[in-house]
Enzyme design. Structure first.
Site, PDB file in Angstrom:
ATOM      1  N   ASN A  95       0.874   0.363  -6.818  1.00 12.77           N
ATOM      2  CA  ASN A  95       0.476  -0.984  -6.943  1.00 12.77           C
ATOM      3  C   ASN A  95       1.359  -1.315  -8.382  1.00 12.77           C
ATOM      4  O   ASN A  95       0.930  -1.144  -9.347  1.00 12.77           O
ATOM      5  CB  ASN A  95      -1.007  -1.354  -7.171  1.00 12.77           C
ATOM      6  CG  ASN A  95      -1.046  -2.766  -7.177  1.00 12.77           C
ATOM      7  OD1 ASN A  95      -0.363  -3.714  -7.254  1.00 12.77           O
ATOM      8  ND2 ASN A  95      -2.409  -3.174  -6.956  1.00 12.77           N
ATOM      9  N   LYS A 143      -8.114  -1.435   0.819  1.00 11.76           N
ATOM     10  CA  LYS A 143      -8.777  -2.658   1.211  1.00 11.76           C
ATOM     11  C   LYS A 143      -8.225  -3.884   0.707  1.00 11.76           C
ATOM     12  O   LYS A 143      -8.581  -4.841   1.183  1.00 11.76           O
ATOM     13  CB  LYS A 143     -10.129  -2.372   0.721  1.00 11.76           C
ATOM     14  CG  LYS A 143     -10.308  -2.286  -0.726  1.00 11.76           C
ATOM     15  CD  LYS A 143     -10.808  -3.605  -1.607  1.00 11.76           C
ATOM     16  CE  LYS A 143     -10.863  -3.559  -2.842  1.00 11.76           C
ATOM     17  NZ  LYS A 143     -11.075  -4.978  -3.656  1.00 11.76           N
ATOM     18  N   TYR A 155       2.817  -5.424  -2.994  1.00 14.23           N
ATOM     19  CA  TYR A 155       1.781  -4.481  -2.755  1.00 14.23           C
ATOM     20  C   TYR A 155       0.944  -4.734  -1.670  1.00 14.23           C
ATOM     21  O   TYR A 155       0.966  -4.278  -0.612  1.00 14.23           O
ATOM     22  CB  TYR A 155       1.175  -3.890  -4.103  1.00 14.23           C
ATOM     23  CG  TYR A 155       0.098  -2.812  -3.723  1.00 14.23           C
ATOM     24  CD1 TYR A 155       0.501  -1.553  -3.598  1.00 14.23           C
ATOM     25  CD2 TYR A 155      -1.334  -3.144  -3.611  1.00 14.23           C
ATOM     26  CE1 TYR A 155      -0.398  -0.475  -3.353  1.00 14.23           C
ATOM     27  CE2 TYR A 155      -2.040  -2.256  -3.621  1.00 14.23           C
ATOM     28  CZ  TYR A 155      -1.658  -0.714  -3.364  1.00 14.23           C
ATOM     29  OH  TYR A 155      -2.416   0.345  -3.044  1.00 14.23           O
ATOM     30  N   ALA A 186     -10.535   2.304  -0.906  1.00 14.01           N
ATOM     31  CA  ALA A 186     -10.998   0.931  -1.919  1.00 14.01           C
ATOM     32  C   ALA A 186     -10.875   1.398  -3.332  1.00 14.01           C
ATOM     33  O   ALA A 186      -9.980   1.174  -4.072  1.00 14.01           O
ATOM     34  CB  ALA A 186     -12.216   0.339  -1.445  1.00 14.01           C
TER      35      ALA A 186
HETATM   36  P1  NAP Z   1      -1.055   8.409  -6.957  1.00 15.95           P
HETATM   37  O1  NAP Z   1      -2.008   9.443  -7.812  1.00 15.95           O
HETATM   38  O2  NAP Z   1       0.066   7.578  -7.906  1.00 15.95           O
HETATM   39  O3  NAP Z   1      -0.355   9.261  -5.947  1.00 15.95           O
HETATM   40  C1  NAP Z   1       0.894   8.778  -5.300  1.00 15.95           C
HETATM   41  C2  NAP Z   1       1.788   9.774  -5.037  1.00 15.95           C
HETATM   42  O4  NAP Z   1       2.816   8.931  -4.295  1.00 15.95           O
HETATM   43  C3  NAP Z   1       2.568  10.024  -6.295  1.00 15.95           C
HETATM   44  O5  NAP Z   1       2.721  11.755  -6.359  1.00 15.95           O
HETATM   45  C4  NAP Z   1       3.884   9.600  -6.286  1.00 15.95           C
HETATM   46  O6  NAP Z   1       4.990  10.230  -6.863  1.00 15.95           O
HETATM   47  C5  NAP Z   1       4.166   9.529  -4.529  1.00 15.95           C
HETATM   48  N1  NAP Z   1       5.059   8.448  -4.581  1.00 15.95           N
HETATM   49  C6  NAP Z   1       4.925   6.886  -4.770  1.00 15.95           C
HETATM   50  N2  NAP Z   1       6.087   6.175  -4.236  1.00 15.95           N
HETATM   51  C7  NAP Z   1       6.824   7.176  -4.000  1.00 15.95           C
HETATM   52  C8  NAP Z   1       8.285   7.122  -3.323  1.00 15.95           C
HETATM   53  N3  NAP Z   1       8.873   6.013  -3.283  1.00 15.95           N
HETATM   54  N4  NAP Z   1       8.916   8.248  -2.659  1.00 15.95           N
HETATM   55  C9  NAP Z   1       8.196   9.563  -3.098  1.00 15.95           C
HETATM   56  N5  NAP Z   1       6.948   9.503  -3.662  1.00 15.95           N
HETATM   57  C10 NAP Z   1       6.306   8.543  -4.036  1.00 15.95           C
HETATM   58  O7  NAP Z   1      -1.752   7.666  -6.124  1.00 15.95           O
HETATM   59  P2  NAP Z   1      -3.136   7.279  -5.063  1.00 15.95           P
HETATM   60  O8  NAP Z   1      -3.939   6.496  -5.707  1.00 15.95           O
HETATM   61  O9  NAP Z   1      -3.468   8.658  -4.643  1.00 15.95           O
HETATM   62  O10 NAP Z   1      -2.579   6.540  -3.781  1.00 15.95           O
HETATM   63  C11 NAP Z   1      -2.032   7.163  -2.531  1.00 15.95           C
HETATM   64  C12 NAP Z   1      -2.071   5.958  -1.633  1.00 15.95           C
HETATM   65  O11 NAP Z   1      -3.451   5.347  -1.435  1.00 15.95           O
HETATM   66  C13 NAP Z   1      -1.235   4.728  -1.711  1.00 15.95           C
HETATM   67  O12 NAP Z   1      -0.708   4.280  -0.629  1.00 15.95           O
HETATM   68  C14 NAP Z   1      -2.173   3.707  -2.320  1.00 15.95           C
HETATM   69  O13 NAP Z   1      -1.697   2.436  -1.899  1.00 15.95           O
HETATM   70  C15 NAP Z   1      -3.294   3.939  -1.654  1.00 15.95           C
HETATM   71  N6  NAP Z   1      -4.686   3.642  -2.275  1.00 15.95           N
HETATM   72  C16 NAP Z   1      -5.152   4.099  -3.148  1.00 15.95           C
HETATM   73  C17 NAP Z   1      -6.392   3.408  -3.736  1.00 15.95           C
HETATM   74  C18 NAP Z   1      -7.214   4.228  -4.758  1.00 15.95           C
HETATM   75  O14 NAP Z   1      -8.207   3.510  -5.159  1.00 15.95           O
HETATM   76  N7  NAP Z   1      -6.759   5.260  -5.602  1.00 15.95           N
HETATM   77  C19 NAP Z   1      -7.096   2.283  -3.403  1.00 15.95           C
HETATM   78  C20 NAP Z   1      -6.301   1.846  -2.141  1.00 15.95           C
HETATM   79  C21 NAP Z   1      -5.166   2.180  -1.516  1.00 15.95           C
HETATM   80  P3  NAP Z   1       5.311  10.107  -8.439  1.00 15.95           P
HETATM   81  O15 NAP Z   1       4.509  10.704  -9.350  1.00 15.95           O
HETATM   82  O16 NAP Z   1       6.724  10.635  -8.446  1.00 15.95           O
HETATM   83  O17 NAP Z   1       5.448   8.474  -8.450  1.00 15.95           O
END
Ligand code: NAP
Length: 261
Positions: A95, A143, A155, A186
């Site tokens: 995001n 969400k 996003y 969420a």
């Molecule tokens: P996170 O901890 O930042 O993990 C995301 C991982 O994806 C990171 O290792 C990042 O690598 C990798 N990444 C992102 N863009 C990339 C790209 N273009 N190419 C290769 N690797 C990439 O995030 P997270 O919270 O686990 O999120 C995972 C998913 O859940 C996302 O789609 C997010 O939108 C969704 N989500 C999360 C939440 C929440 O509350 N956490 C809520 C709603 C949706 P780098 O470290 O190299 O950037």
């Protein structure tokens, strides 16, 4: 319940951190073979080494998924090493707060490229292998795709687009018996979430404000709870589930938030 995921080859994008890492760790516990596709190399290599040292099978592929060639490389390296793909979990995302006022057309397109382009490209290149394995696809959305968030146009457009692709692919791939579903987290504590929280003057007060509005238990969802929903949905135990949006969020999106306060 046996999920029968033993030896299933499961691609997890963004698999070195947060929700993706939890999916990878839960997958090896089920005897599956996760392919950790991630941009940052150190975290991916470290996780791969830890899992291999513990006697599990896995593979790390370094890839910046905003590039078409990197997506193709992830698919090619998976098939060259394990000769098949059973599940594609599109999860990588960020995001980047590109809003309507605080953003530009160029930033909007760049964010789209980072957040939704690779969901399509990976599915496109994985498809011949998924047809062979009669596999399935899980798209991790958010969400915010159905509620909005503010200051996150690109996003949210990506996350909502992923829901559209889920229904569209579920229809298109019916003849192959390939299921396609979406999981919408969420509030899950991950490095990305922590980074966002820390942008507030008082992160812990902000966290308390959020958790007290989460109806079930007034707490964050754990990455492991998201992983469990994802792996169950990917398993043949969920064999008649397709085109669905699953919300493992303690009721945050749909229940009356006044219940929790
Ligand atoms: P996170 O901890 O930042 O993990 C995301 C991982 O994806 C990171 O290792 C990042 O690598 C990798 N990444 C992102 N863009 C990339 C790209 N273009 N190419 C290769 N690797 C990439 O995030 P997270 O919270 O686990 O999120 C995972 C998913 O859940 C996302 O789609 C997010 O939108 C969704 N989500 C999360 C939440 C929440 O509350 N956490 C809520 C709603 C949706 P780098 O470290 O190299 O950037």
């Amino acid at each position: 319940m046996d999920l029968k995921l033993k030896d299933k080859v499961i691609i997890v994008t963004g698999g070195a951190s947060g929700i993706g890492e939890a999916i990878v760790r839960s997958a090896v516990n089920e005897g599956a073979v996760p392919i950790i596709v991630n941009r940052s190399e150190d975290k991916g290599k470290e996780l791969e080494k830890e899992l291999l040292d513990a006697g599990h099978q896995c593979l790390f592929v370094q890839a910046d998924l905003s590039k078409k060639e990197a997506c193709k490389k992830a698919i090619d390296e998976t098939v060259s090493k394990f000769a098949k793909i059973d599940v594609l979990i599109n999860n990588a995302g960020y995001n980047d707060s590109i809003g309507l006022e605080n953003g530009s057309p160029e930033q909007f397109m760049e964010s789209i490229q980072n957040n939704i382009f690779h969901y399509y490209v990976l599915a496109h290149y994985a498809l011949p292998h998924l047809i062979k394995s009669k596999g399935n696809i899980i798209n991790i959305s958010s969400k915010t795709a159905v509620t909005g968030q503010g200051n996150s146009s690109a996003y949210i457009a990506s996350k909502a687009g992923q829901l559209g692709l889920t229904r569209e692919w579920a229809v298109e791939l019916l003849p192959y018996g390939i299921r396609v579903n979406a999981v919408l987290p969420a509030e899950v504590m991950t490095p990305m979430y922590r980074g966002w929280l820390n942008s507030y003057d008082n992160p812990e007060a902000k966290l308390k404000e959020i958790t007290q509005r989460i109806p079930l238990g007034q707490r964050m969802t754990t990455p492991e709870e998201i992983a469990a929903t994802v792996l169950f949905t990917a398993s043949e135990q969920a064999g008649h589930t397709t085109g669905q949006y699953l919300f493992p969020d303690g009721g945050y999106t749909h229940l009356d938030r006044a219940i929790g306060s």
